[in-house]
Design an enzyme around this catalytic site. Sequence first.
Site: not given
Length: 488
Positions: A161, A368
């Site tokens: 992540d 992201d």
Amino acid sequence: MESKSSNILLLFTFSTTLFFFFSTSSSASLQTQTQTLLLNPLTAPQTTLSWPEPESESLSTVTEADPDSTSTATLQLHHIDSLSFNKTPDQLFNLKLQRDALRVDSLLSLAAAKRGGGGGGGGLGLGFSSSIISGLASGSGEYFTRIGVGTPPKYAYMVLDTGSDVVWIQCSPCKKCYSQSDPVFDPKKSRSFNGISCTSPLCRKLDSPGCNPQRQACLYQVSYGDGSITEGDFSTETLTFRGTKVPRVALGCGHDNEGLFVGAAGLLGLGRGRLSFPTQAGRRFNRKFSYCLVDRSASTSSKPSSIVFGDSAVSRTARFTPLLFNPKLDTFYYLEMLGISVGGARVRGVTPSLFKLDPAGNGGVIIDSGTSVTRLTRPAYLAFRDAFRAGARNLKRAPEFSLFDTCFDLSGKTEVKVPTVVLHFRGADVSLPATNYLIPVDNSGTFCFAFAATLSGLSIIGNIQQQGFRVVYDLAGSRVGFAPRGCA
């Protein structure tokens, strides 16, 4: 007289030629640049997972490199859908959009909390001064890999992540643990596990550290936008990336983990903050990593998604854009976006000012890995969408679908021409393949424009738009690069 007539005729001929040249040039420039989209339906993920490293790696094959030397590690990635069984492609896609909405809400909440000064600081008392809002929501980290934890290494699925920093894994004894695919990690069976004291500089790097006064043990807590939490002892442990051991990585050993996490044992934070894995393992991998996410509609014979740590992560064909620094929020990777082109022409309403990161930490554009659909601040999205609709006016429109307001009925077709899309960053123009912006949303031939608006000033470049590129995070050089066709 004859000479004068000749001059007039010559001038007329030249003028006519010049007019014809400008007319044809002008009409050529008005032609929309297009590319072909091959229409592939929604597909189910592979039902079996294959990993190149053995389950019980012998210690003789694992080397602990000199802390001052650099190493390279390459790991296979899988999409979170691979852990979801007995679901149709339509169900998986809808779950993806639900996770994505929670993910975006969580990122925006984190940005707002940090600008407001919340989520950090506090003294070292029993418990925590405030909750931390993480970039991960409902297990929405979309990609995961298999990493060895402890000595000897016990392999576990870990979500990767780029929107969060803290590394953590579920640990026994469990006060409360969610279901995962492997046995819960037992720190007592690891020779390299060490607790962190309340007075340690590592403990103070947590946004909101806690302390157990009886054990003088540093405590961590990460809480999520949907109410999911992980909390427990903050510790150091050795992580094994295939043949490379990385010792003394600060990670949360979670004894109380509640929420909607899916299958994976924990999370490898790849953010830009002080406790992220790339920052902690800086010298070992020279603060460089890259990933390439394969489109799940690609053939099963294609190479899998992968992540590379170390100098070899930097592709020679990558075009780089500088990283911007937000002093209010050091986790996210901010890029300077200048505009968007559709069909070969810059969209007039999409200006750099719409993506500006101001001194107060508002606005800006982040990239992201855990967000799927790119979100653009509303004025930019509307101008971009309208330009795309104009360029695709020959395609039959379909009703809106979920968060997508621009969809097309392409049933009965095998391929269509669509206008090109280019994202312009400072120093890097990223030309998207058609499959990265017009995607199937059902098995009936409905394809939607894979962008959405956000009322927030923060824009997010999601992983659908990143598919097929090797995305290079060069923290040492403070830049991010994009290499097209980088998964080969």
